[in-house]
Design an enzyme around this catalytic site. Structure first.
Site, PDB file in Angstrom:
ATOM      1  N   GLN A 116       0.970  -1.263  -0.155  1.00  0.00           N
ATOM      2  CA  GLN A 116      -0.007   0.102  -0.249  1.00  0.00           C
ATOM      3  C   GLN A 116       0.826   1.127  -0.017  1.00  0.00           C
ATOM      4  O   GLN A 116       1.647   1.508   1.001  1.00  0.00           O
ATOM      5  CB  GLN A 116      -0.938  -0.047   1.301  1.00  0.00           C
ATOM      6  CG  GLN A 116      -1.559   1.230   1.459  1.00  0.00           C
ATOM      7  CD  GLN A 116      -2.276   1.353   2.779  1.00  0.00           C
ATOM      8  OE1 GLN A 116      -2.420   0.265   3.478  1.00  0.00           O
ATOM      9  NE2 GLN A 116      -2.081   2.500   3.708  1.00  0.00           N
ATOM     10  N   TYR A 118       0.900   4.800   0.462  1.00  0.00           N
ATOM     11  CA  TYR A 118       0.060   6.085   0.951  1.00  0.00           C
ATOM     12  C   TYR A 118       0.839   7.187   1.413  1.00  0.00           C
ATOM     13  O   TYR A 118       0.883   8.224   0.835  1.00  0.00           O
ATOM     14  CB  TYR A 118      -0.889   5.570   2.106  1.00  0.00           C
ATOM     15  CG  TYR A 118      -2.491   5.369   1.645  1.00  0.00           C
ATOM     16  CD1 TYR A 118      -2.421   4.486   0.428  1.00  0.00           C
ATOM     17  CD2 TYR A 118      -3.344   5.328   2.515  1.00  0.00           C
ATOM     18  CE1 TYR A 118      -3.710   4.264   0.040  1.00  0.00           C
ATOM     19  CE2 TYR A 118      -4.655   4.906   2.162  1.00  0.00           C
ATOM     20  CZ  TYR A 118      -4.898   4.408   0.800  1.00  0.00           C
ATOM     21  OH  TYR A 118      -6.190   4.065   0.726  1.00  0.00           O
ATOM     22  N   SER A 119       1.743   6.997   2.313  1.00  0.00           N
ATOM     23  CA  SER A 119       2.354   8.049   3.173  1.00  0.00           C
ATOM     24  C   SER A 119       3.486   8.409   2.260  1.00  0.00           C
ATOM     25  O   SER A 119       4.145   7.747   1.377  1.00  0.00           O
ATOM     26  CB  SER A 119       2.969   7.526   4.463  1.00  0.00           C
ATOM     27  OG  SER A 119       1.924   7.169   5.113  1.00  0.00           O
ATOM     28  N   SER A 151       5.092  -0.725   3.718  1.00  0.00           N
ATOM     29  CA  SER A 151       5.694  -2.182   4.342  1.00  0.00           C
ATOM     30  C   SER A 151       5.521  -3.048   2.969  1.00  0.00           C
ATOM     31  O   SER A 151       4.741  -3.172   2.258  1.00  0.00           O
ATOM     32  CB  SER A 151       4.563  -2.477   5.203  1.00  0.00           C
ATOM     33  OG  SER A 151       4.326  -1.727   6.455  1.00  0.00           O
ATOM     34  N   GLU A 234      -7.997  -1.223   6.875  1.00  0.00           N
ATOM     35  CA  GLU A 234      -6.851  -1.548   7.410  1.00  0.00           C
ATOM     36  C   GLU A 234      -6.687  -1.511   8.866  1.00  0.00           C
ATOM     37  O   GLU A 234      -6.159  -2.611   9.625  1.00  0.00           O
ATOM     38  CB  GLU A 234      -5.725  -0.366   7.126  1.00  0.00           C
ATOM     39  CG  GLU A 234      -4.491  -0.555   7.583  1.00  0.00           C
ATOM     40  CD  GLU A 234      -3.499   0.636   7.159  1.00  0.00           C
ATOM     41  OE1 GLU A 234      -2.080   0.377   7.376  1.00  0.00           O
ATOM     42  OE2 GLU A 234      -4.105   1.723   7.107  1.00  0.00           O
ATOM     43  N   GLU A 358      -3.278   9.087  18.602  1.00  0.00           N
ATOM     44  CA  GLU A 358      -4.032  10.243  18.390  1.00  0.00           C
ATOM     45  C   GLU A 358      -4.955  10.418  17.221  1.00  0.00           C
ATOM     46  O   GLU A 358      -6.065  10.912  17.514  1.00  0.00           O
ATOM     47  CB  GLU A 358      -3.112  11.227  18.558  1.00  0.00           C
ATOM     48  CG  GLU A 358      -1.957  11.664  19.826  1.00  0.00           C
ATOM     49  CD  GLU A 358      -0.882  10.361  19.805  1.00  0.00           C
ATOM     50  OE1 GLU A 358      -0.354  10.053  21.002  1.00  0.00           O
ATOM     51  OE2 GLU A 358      -0.849   9.748  18.938  1.00  0.00           O
TER      52      GLU A 358
END
Length: 671
Positions: A116, A118-119, A151, A234, A358
């Protein structure tokens, strides 16, 4: 396949795993051997439709498999977690028929591994700030940019990738999701070595990487909605036992049992806490599976499982640190304490991967509990729950530091709530002279304006004074009447003027309503308010959701009996209806939308209550019927309610509006 057949097949499969992996070395070969055996056993993709290679069963089958195999599968199975727990379900939900037929079955068989993307270096928690660009060409889409913390990218052949396709629109809108083939010249993958010594994460550089034109998941420029859906999957996957997990309890038990601290009460207490935490996490997994089986969307509730996992991880590593390192921090090669070092160092990622704790807490607070969204002072953004009921007042961010006006409000309330004032006097001063009931209702509707924070100050002071609280049901009732629109406008005007007092039930009641005759029959217990209320608002379950019934005091067939609740500051009554005339208020979403407001105000009241709660003034339970004539000044109706200018018996210092109060928050409603 029925349940018993499924259980038997799963148990048989578990027995065959050692033979399937015998003689197979390496992470990827062992993972693929496991998936091949699973697919051969007919257990791959239990809830995936048969036309895409799955078993065509339901969510209950998945829950059964998870329950029976927990802790019994080889660790290499996690190599397929991202693909089969996140990417492939998203393709099934949002992808084209061509994508489903091409990619689902090979993934189920373990032939292809997914990651995946994304970041990015500048877009982690603020994922919508991504800068990776996708440009449409005659050959398809060309991607350029950088992704990080991906990952299993080294082992993967395909990725779910987010890229910006339109930079000229707000950042959440110009995003598209792609299926990106990784084995091409335009993709460079570099492993990132972690503190544990392994390289689970990777950074990926895209330099004119090509994506076929038909490899878009969802719609072009509408990928944010699909991206959020994948994140929910996820968090559900991680929270239900996939991916990085805390140290398992049997390993913790063995560690403590073989240590010199096995009889230490503090260590044994820590061990018990670990067992409780992991047991609760398992129960939550089972409950979540039941909701999925029932077809109920989980939404942000998936964050709860992930938060439990993070908390359990911290408990486990705290215990490991206390026990495994008691004899020193160095050991000989081959000593099994190296596994505990890995566990402690690796546990830091439990609170980060899949979204930080958070971020999870914010999502739960805003989307599940319906608490106000905290944004910058210039942003007005109501919570998702309030947004679903547009006719209710907008709830903006709550500033934890009181303003000068809010401090003045608190001081004036303390002046009113002095010891010795009778409840009727306090009520008049609050509702009429100070107009606090109208705080939170916009001025255009006859209210005093203000915010939920201002109302919270009022209830904090009520709690501090241990005063009889007739205000909560009245305030909640005002919001219900406002949200009801025309069907509640006349009652709203009377209540804002202090000519009607509202009692309100916080839970649906066992009442039958006949819309043809406009009558109601049944009982509502635990209604907040007292027997002298002017109108009773009672929620009842209806075909379109929870409906709100309004029953006027004095109505034939209405009987109101005072009750003693757990909180003596807050009067309660029981309402019995026997073909009593009732009015159904519109908007079935009202009840759900008002619950967060009530929760916040109740919390504010409890925060203000002093430790000496024994000073709470109790009232003698009394029985009264709505047909009784008014006999004391606390009896309120539209005909005998005194106006503050002439009949308020409180000292003028309590009834006058202090000059320091600012408009519009403390302006009295027009009469």
């Amino acid at each position: 396949m029925n349940h018993d057949e499924l259980v038997a097949r799963i148990n048989t499969f578990l027995d065959t795993i050692p033979a399937a992996l015998d003689g197979v070395d390496g992470l990827v070969p062992r993972a693929k051997a496991y998936r091949t055996a699973l697919h051969t056993a007919g257990l791959a993709g239990l809830d995936v439709p048969t036309e895409y290679g799955g078993a065509g069963l339901d969510g209950a089958a998945v829950a059964t498999f998870s329950s029976l195999t927990r802790g019994k599968l080889p660790p290499e199975a996690d190599l397929f977690l991202i693909g089969l727990g996140m990417a492939i379900p998203t393709v099934l939900d949002h992808g084209s028929e061509e994508l489903k037929k091409r990619y689902v079955e090979p993934a189920l068989r373990g032939e292809e591994i997914w990651c995946q993307m994304y970041s990015e270096p500048g877009a982690g928690s603020d994922l919508a700030g991504m800068q990776t660009r996708a440009t449409r060409t005659d050959e398809g889409w060309v991607l350029n940019g950088q992704k990080v913390w991906t990952s299993r990218a080294v082992e993967s052949q395909f990725a779910i990738c987010l890229a910006r396709t339109n930079p000229d629109v707000p950042k959440h809108k110009g995003i598209t999701m792609f299926v990106l083939p990784l084995e091409q010249p335009g993709v460079t993958i570099r492993p990132i070595q972690q503190i544990t010594g392994v390289s689970e994460f990777n950074e990926i550089f895209l330099d004119n990487a090509l994506v076929p034109a038909d490899h878009v998941v969802g719609e072009v420029d509408a990928g944010w909605r699909v991206a959020v859906a994948l994140l929910m999957k996820e968090r559900q996957s991680i929270g239900s036992g996939g991916g990085r997990q805390p140290v398992a309890f049997p390993a913790l038990l063995d560690l403590v049992d073989t240590s010199d601290l096995r009889d230490d009460p503090a260590v044994r207490a820590q061990l018990a806490d670990c067992w409780i935490g992991q047991r609760l996490a398992n129960l939550f997994d089972e409950h979540q599976a039941q909701l999925v089986h029932a077809g109920e969307p989980l939404g942000a509730r998936t964050s709860m499982g992930k938060l439990w996992r993070s908390e359990n991880g911290r408990r486990a590593t705290s215990l490991v640190s206390r026990v495994a390192y008691a004899g020193g921090t160095s050991w000989s090669p081959g000593d099994d304490r190296d596994q505990w070092t890995f566990a402690v160092l690796d546990s830091c990622a439990l609170s980060i991967g899949g979204g930080t704790d958070e971020v999870m807490k914010n999502g739960l607070a805003e989307q599940v509990l319906g608490l106000p969204v905290t944004r910058s002072p210039t942003t007005r953004c109501p919570s998702a729950t309030f947004a679903s009921a547009p006719r209710l007042p907008e709830v903006t961010s709550m500033n934890l530091l009181p303003t000068f006006e809010q401090t003045s409000l608190a001081e004036a309330l303390r002046d009113v709530l002095v010891d010795g004032s009778d409840d009727a006097t306090v009520w008049r001063a609050l509702s009429q002279d100070l107009g606090v009931a109208g705080i939170g209702i916009h001025e255009e509707h006859g209210g005093a304006g203000g915010s939920l924070a201002d109302l919270s100050i009022v209830f904090t002071e009520l709690g501090r004074a241990v005063a009889q609280d007739r205000l909560l049901p009245h305030v909640i009732g005002l919001r219900l009447l406002l949200g009801a629109g025309e069907s509640g406008s006349d009652l709203l005007a009377q209540a804002l003027a202090g000519d009607a007092v509202i009692a309100w039930s916080p839970r649906p009641a066992s009442i039958q309503f006949d819309p043809t005759s406009g009558t109601a029959t049944g009982t509502a217990a635990g209604v907040l308010g007292d027997a002298d209320a002017s109108v009773f608002l009672v929620p009842v379950d209806g075909p379109d959701g929870v409906a709100i019934l309004a029953v006027a005091a004095g109505a034939p067939g209405l009987q109101v009996t005072a009750q003693t609740g757990l909180d003596l500051r807050r009067p309660e009554v029981r309402v019995d209806l026997a073909n009593a005339p009732a009015r159904a208020l519109g908007n079935p979403e009202l009840f759900a939308a008002i619950e967060p407001v009530a929760a916040v105000l109740l919390a504010a009241s409890q925060l203000g209550a002093p430790p000496a709660a024994s000073r709470t003034r109790s009232t003698t339970p009394r029985t009264a019927t709505s047909s009784a004539a008014p006999s004391d000044p606390s009896r309120r109706s539209s005909t005998d309610w005194p106006t503050p200018s002439s009949n308020c018996t409180a000292p003028r210092s309590r009834c006058a509006v202090p000059p320091t109060w600012s408009e519009p928050m403390l302006r009295r409603p027009s009469r």
